[in-house]
Design an enzyme around this catalytic site. Structure first.
Site, PDB file in Angstrom:
ATOM      1  CG  ASP A  67      -0.281  -0.388   2.517  1.00 17.87           C
ATOM      2  OD1 ASP A  67       0.961  -0.326   2.594  1.00 17.87           O
ATOM      3  OD2 ASP A  67      -0.997  -0.745   3.467  1.00 17.87           O
ATOM      4  CG  ASP A 136      -8.616  -1.089  11.640  1.00 19.47           C
ATOM      5  OD1 ASP A 136      -7.618  -1.772  11.321  1.00 19.47           O
ATOM      6  OD2 ASP A 136      -9.055  -0.170  10.912  1.00 19.47           O
ATOM      7  CG  HIS A 138      -5.705  -2.230   8.736  1.00 23.58           C
ATOM      8  ND1 HIS A 138      -5.820  -0.854   8.841  1.00 23.58           N
ATOM      9  CD2 HIS A 138      -4.423  -2.497   9.076  1.00 23.58           C
ATOM     10  CE1 HIS A 138      -4.662  -0.342   9.208  1.00 23.58           C
ATOM     11  NE2 HIS A 138      -3.800  -1.313   9.360  1.00 23.58           N
ATOM     12  CD  GLU A 143      -8.502   1.108   7.606  1.00 22.53           C
ATOM     13  OE1 GLU A 143      -8.393   0.120   8.364  1.00 22.53           O
ATOM     14  OE2 GLU A 143      -7.859   2.163   7.804  1.00 22.53           O
TER      15      GLU A 143
HETATM   16  P1  PGA Z   1       2.272  -0.931  12.618  1.00 20.99           P
HETATM   17  O1  PGA Z   1       1.105  -0.938  11.532  1.00 20.99           O
HETATM   18  O2  PGA Z   1       3.223  -2.013  12.221  1.00 20.99           O
HETATM   19  O3  PGA Z   1       2.893   0.420  12.522  1.00 20.99           O
HETATM   20  O4  PGA Z   1       1.631  -1.223  13.936  1.00 20.99           O
HETATM   21  C1  PGA Z   1       0.539  -2.169  11.154  1.00 20.99           C
HETATM   22  C2  PGA Z   1      -0.574  -1.965  10.162  1.00 20.99           C
HETATM   23  O5  PGA Z   1      -1.320  -0.977  10.241  1.00 20.99           O
HETATM   24  O6  PGA Z   1      -0.736  -2.840   9.287  1.00 20.99           O
END
Ligand code: PGA
Length: 260
Positions: A67, A136, A138, A143
């Site tokens: 992404d 959350d 994802h 999302e």
């Molecule tokens: P993070 O993000 O590794 O910074 O916790 C993970 C994500 O949102 O996939």
């Protein structure tokens, strides 16, 4: 899903790096799916270390990132282009033309997303996809509510994700609202998947993804439908797993299992 609990984030990263190394040793021209965020940093440091020791060659590897934020130029310190170059690509011998990261500045997102999907196919598909998980639930920026058969597309970020990622920006208003992300369906086509999570903040999302029902409300739960997903977690991220004893038992008994 195989769940591997490690004592610390450093052990989690080292275990995941061994898995990447195994894939590259078996297939030097493997296609890797890459993730960004704080979670895979230790894994990338370990890959760089193995490369500098002469144990990992990236000269035939192709990568596809999950992404990118919409609207950040590739030079922006919080763009995922910048992140990947800073933390991995500039330290290894991957040919620049083999690197693919979604564009957050294209003028035609639909065409770009179609091209990205086609390009993955042209390169033979993703052999190993690395994933983090959001609080959350994802994966990528899929999302809650994302179709479990979604493909690469534009997404509006959830408020929770914007809040979580605000720590990387000077203030919350600077966090982009939109992103371009591989879909859940895209991710599920990878040959193997490695999901990483560490810290207490990820415990509920991990429990829901691994032990909850398959639901678009926790897009990581779709990985239950994937035939070869390994989840590497530290003690804190594993702390809400009800099946923990079984997961440890499986790891303990694995060496004695007949060859599959
Ligand atoms: P993070 O993000 O590794 O910074 O916790 C993970 C994500 O949102 O996939």
């Amino acid at each position: 899903m195989e769940v591997v609990v490690q004592k610390t984030p450093a052990e989690m990263s080292a275990a995941a790096a061994r898995e990447v190394a195994n894939v590259l040793n078996a297939k030097p021209n493997a296609v890797l799916g890459m993730a960004t965020g704080s979670t895979p940093l230790g894994l990338y440091q370990e890959l760089v270390r193995l490369h500098k020791k002469g144990e990992l060659d990236f000269s035939h590897v192709t990568t596809f990132n999950l992404d990118e934020y919409v609207g950040l130029p590739i030079t922006h310190p919080q763009s995922y282009h910048h992140f990947m170059h800073e933390h991995l690509f500039r330290h290894i011998n991957i040919p620049p033309q083999n690197i693919h990261i979604p564009s957050g500045t294209t003028t035609n997102y639909r065409a770009f997303c179609e091209w990205y999907e086609q390009r993955i196919k042209q390169c033979g598909g993703i052999d190993l996809q690395i994933l983090g998980i959001g609080t959350d639930g994802h994966v990528g920026f899929n999302e809650p509510g994302s179709s479990l058969s979604s493909r690469t597309r534009l997404k509006t970020l959830a408020r929770q994700t914007i809040d979580d990622n605000a720590r990387f920006f000077k203030n919350r208003d600077e966090v982009p609202i939109y992103a371009i992300t591989m879909g859940v369906g895209t991710v599920l086509e990878a040959g193997e998947i490695v999901l990483l999570a560490n810290g207490k903040k990820k415990a509920a999302a991990i429990a829901a993804a691994v032990e909850g029902p398959v639901t678009s409300m926790i897009t990581a739960s779709a990985l239950q439908l994937h035939p070869s997903t390994r989840v590497y977690v530290d003690e804190e991220a594993a702390s809400q797993l009800k099946m923990r004893e079984y997961f440890d038992w499986v790891q303990e008994k694995k060496p004695g299992a007949p060859p599959a």
